[in-house]
Write a protein that holds these residues in place. Structure first.
Motif, PDB file in Angstrom:
ATOM      1  N   MET A   1       0.836  -1.204   0.000  1.00  7.69           N
ATOM      2  CA  MET A   1       0.000   0.000   0.000  1.00  7.69           C
ATOM      3  C   MET A   1       0.875   1.261   0.000  1.00  7.69           C
ATOM      4  O   MET A   1       1.811   1.349   0.775  1.00  7.69           O
ATOM      5  N   VAL A   2       0.563   2.173  -0.907  1.00 11.94           N
ATOM      6  CA  VAL A   2       1.340   3.425  -0.937  1.00 11.94           C
ATOM      7  C   VAL A   2       0.393   4.621  -0.896  1.00 11.94           C
ATOM      8  O   VAL A   2      -0.683   4.594  -1.474  1.00 11.94           O
ATOM      9  N   ASN A   3       0.820   5.656  -0.189  1.00  9.27           N
ATOM     10  CA  ASN A   3       0.073   6.908  -0.160  1.00  9.27           C
ATOM     11  C   ASN A   3       0.892   7.958  -0.895  1.00  9.27           C
ATOM     12  O   ASN A   3       2.069   8.158  -0.577  1.00  9.27           O
ATOM     13  N   ILE A   4       0.261   8.602  -1.871  1.00 11.72           N
ATOM     14  CA  ILE A   4       1.018   9.585  -2.659  1.00 11.72           C
ATOM     15  C   ILE A   4       0.259  10.903  -2.811  1.00 11.72           C
ATOM     16  O   ILE A   4      -0.965  10.947  -2.702  1.00 11.72           O
ATOM     17  N   ARG A  25      -4.755   0.134  -9.821  1.00 14.79           N
ATOM     18  CA  ARG A  25      -4.156  -0.330  -8.575  1.00 14.79           C
ATOM     19  C   ARG A  25      -5.107  -0.339  -7.390  1.00 14.79           C
ATOM     20  O   ARG A  25      -4.695  -0.601  -6.262  1.00 14.79           O
ATOM     21  N   GLY A  26      -6.362   0.027  -7.646  1.00 15.71           N
ATOM     22  CA  GLY A  26      -7.331   0.047  -6.545  1.00 15.71           C
ATOM     23  C   GLY A  26      -7.000   1.083  -5.483  1.00 15.71           C
ATOM     24  O   GLY A  26      -7.356   0.926  -4.314  1.00 15.71           O
ATOM     25  N   MET A  27      -6.308   2.152  -5.903  1.00 14.80           N
ATOM     26  CA  MET A  27      -6.034   3.213  -4.925  1.00 14.80           C
ATOM     27  C   MET A  27      -7.289   4.070  -4.777  1.00 14.80           C
ATOM     28  O   MET A  27      -8.205   3.989  -5.586  1.00 14.80           O
ATOM     29  N   VAL A  28      -7.325   4.898  -3.739  1.00 17.40           N
ATOM     30  CA  VAL A  28      -8.480   5.761  -3.503  1.00 17.40           C
ATOM     31  C   VAL A  28      -8.081   7.209  -3.789  1.00 17.40           C
ATOM     32  O   VAL A  28      -7.136   7.721  -3.197  1.00 17.40           O
ATOM     33  N   GLU A  71     -12.542  13.986   7.139  1.00 14.49           N
ATOM     34  CA  GLU A  71     -13.767  13.175   7.075  1.00 14.49           C
ATOM     35  C   GLU A  71     -13.578  11.968   6.164  1.00 14.49           C
ATOM     36  O   GLU A  71     -13.956  10.857   6.503  1.00 14.49           O
ATOM     37  N   LYS A  72     -12.990  12.215   4.992  1.00  9.17           N
ATOM     38  CA  LYS A  72     -12.852  11.133   4.004  1.00  9.17           C
ATOM     39  C   LYS A  72     -11.891  10.062   4.479  1.00  9.17           C
ATOM     40  O   LYS A  72     -12.147   8.880   4.303  1.00  9.17           O
ATOM     41  N   ILE A  73     -10.761  10.476   5.062  1.00  9.68           N
ATOM     42  CA  ILE A  73      -9.815   9.407   5.400  1.00  9.68           C
ATOM     43  C   ILE A  73     -10.228   8.663   6.656  1.00  9.68           C
ATOM     44  O   ILE A  73      -9.871   7.510   6.832  1.00  9.68           O
ATOM     45  N   ALA A  74     -11.076   9.312   7.466  1.00  8.41           N
ATOM     46  CA  ALA A  74     -11.575   8.580   8.633  1.00  8.41           C
ATOM     47  C   ALA A  74     -12.552   7.498   8.175  1.00  8.41           C
ATOM     48  O   ALA A  74     -12.657   6.434   8.774  1.00  8.41           O
ATOM     49  N   PHE A  83      -3.888   5.906  -0.624  1.00 12.74           N
ATOM     50  CA  PHE A  83      -4.552   7.149  -1.040  1.00 12.74           C
ATOM     51  C   PHE A  83      -3.735   7.913  -2.077  1.00 12.74           C
ATOM     52  O   PHE A  83      -2.506   7.948  -2.008  1.00 12.74           O
ATOM     53  N   ILE A  84      -4.475   8.542  -3.003  1.00 16.84           N
ATOM     54  CA  ILE A  84      -3.859   9.515  -3.918  1.00 16.84           C
ATOM     55  C   ILE A  84      -4.437  10.863  -3.522  1.00 16.84           C
ATOM     56  O   ILE A  84      -5.642  11.086  -3.674  1.00 16.84           O
ATOM     57  N   PHE A  85      -3.613  11.737  -3.016  1.00 12.20           N
ATOM     58  CA  PHE A  85      -4.077  13.087  -2.690  1.00 12.20           C
ATOM     59  C   PHE A  85      -3.901  13.927  -3.949  1.00 12.20           C
ATOM     60  O   PHE A  85      -2.788  14.122  -4.436  1.00 12.20           O
ATOM     61  N   ASP A  86      -5.037  14.394  -4.484  1.00  9.88           N
ATOM     62  CA  ASP A  86      -5.047  15.081  -5.779  1.00  9.88           C
ATOM     63  C   ASP A  86      -5.567  16.506  -5.545  1.00  9.88           C
ATOM     64  O   ASP A  86      -6.739  16.687  -5.241  1.00  9.88           O
ATOM     65  N   GLY A  87      -4.664  17.475  -5.644  1.00  6.13           N
ATOM     66  CA  GLY A  87      -5.078  18.866  -5.389  1.00  6.13           C
ATOM     67  C   GLY A  87      -5.063  19.207  -3.908  1.00  6.13           C
ATOM     68  O   GLY A  87      -5.567  20.248  -3.492  1.00  6.13           O
ATOM     69  N   PHE A  88      -4.519  18.359  -3.099  1.00  7.67           N
ATOM     70  CA  PHE A  88      -4.352  18.581  -1.665  1.00  7.67           C
ATOM     71  C   PHE A  88      -3.050  17.917  -1.257  1.00  7.67           C
ATOM     72  O   PHE A  88      -2.819  16.768  -1.686  1.00  7.67           O
TER      73      PHE A  88
END
Ligand code: AMP
Length: 221
Positions: A1-4, A25-28, A71-74, A83-88
């Motif tokens: 699992m990777v968070n980017i 990759r089934g990332m969120v 809220e979303k990551i909780a 997670f892919i943080f896009d614009g944040f």
């Protein structure tokens, strides 16, 4: 699992690449822009204030976007793909808040991918862009038109939309905001040893394969 984090100016291709990572990759994908566009349709006072700020091309307050991300990551653990943080994050306080959130969750940031594109290219990219209101597929009048005019290639919907802030005037303001408030994050993440830079002007496939290379490297470190 990777968070980017996908970091780059408006029109750099963050959303396009994020969608591929979700599929492959089934990332969120966590796009604060998408969350805010949803909030603005709610008709609440907050939604109306957000709409005005967005249409001018300015940044919404840190408090609002940090709250949305929290809220979303909780509610979601990244479904194993990360997670892919896009614009944040788009400001230093947002970057600090994200670091603290991930630490609290016992997670870490694996890579920050800066998508570099020069300003002239951004103007034509942003002004020709439209998306499918149903599935979110991203198109462009010249470089990536739909196969059948007015119909989404992926889902067949005819609900194709252009963003209210994808015009030359708002783009100018969005670029100012990017250089003033977001570009300092490049130095911030470089100093943390998390930064990778890719050429956002390359073909979609090539950018995707560069990103895949970064992910493979971060997963093994
Ligand atoms: P985007 O879809 O990422 O281009 O975002 C569209 C607009 O939403 C931006 O121009 C800002 O007004 C607002 N926005 C999105 N993400 C953030 C953020 N992290 N911080 C502040 N404002 C944001």
């Amino acid at each position: 699992m990777v968070n980017i984090i996908l970091l780059g100016p408006p029109g750099a291709g963050k959303g396009t690449q994020a969608r591929r990572l979700v599929e492959e990759r089934g990332m969120v994908q966590l796009s604060t822009g998408d969350m805010l566009r949803e909030a603005r349709t709610s008709g609440t006072d907050m939604g109306k204030r957000v709409a005005e700020v967005m249409d001018r091309g300015e940044l919404v307050t840190d408090e609002i976007v940090i709250g949305l991300i929290e809220e979303k990551i909780a509610a979601d653990t990244g479904q194993g793909g990360g997670f892919i943080f896009d614009g944040f994050p788009r400001t230093l306080p947002q970057a600090d808040a994200l670091g603290a959130m991930l630490t609290r969750m016992g997670q870490r940031l694996d890579a920050v991918i800066e998508m570099r594109v020069e300003d002239e290219a951004l103007v034509s990219r942003v002004s020709g862009r439209f998306t499918c209101g149903n599935c979110g597929e991203v198109y462009h009048d010249e470089t990536r038109p739909t196969k059948v005019s007015g119909t989404c290639d992926v889902c067949g919907s005819t609900d194709l939309r252009r963003r209210a802030d994808d015009n030359a005037e708002s783009l100018k303001q969005r670029l100012m905001e990017y250089y003033k408030k977001t570009s300092p994050l490049i130095g911030y993440y470089y100093a943390q040893g998390d930064l990778f830079t890719v050429d956002g002007l390359a073909e979609i496939e090539e950018v995707a394969s560069k990103i895949a290379g970064v992910l493979a490297q971060s997963a093994s470190s």
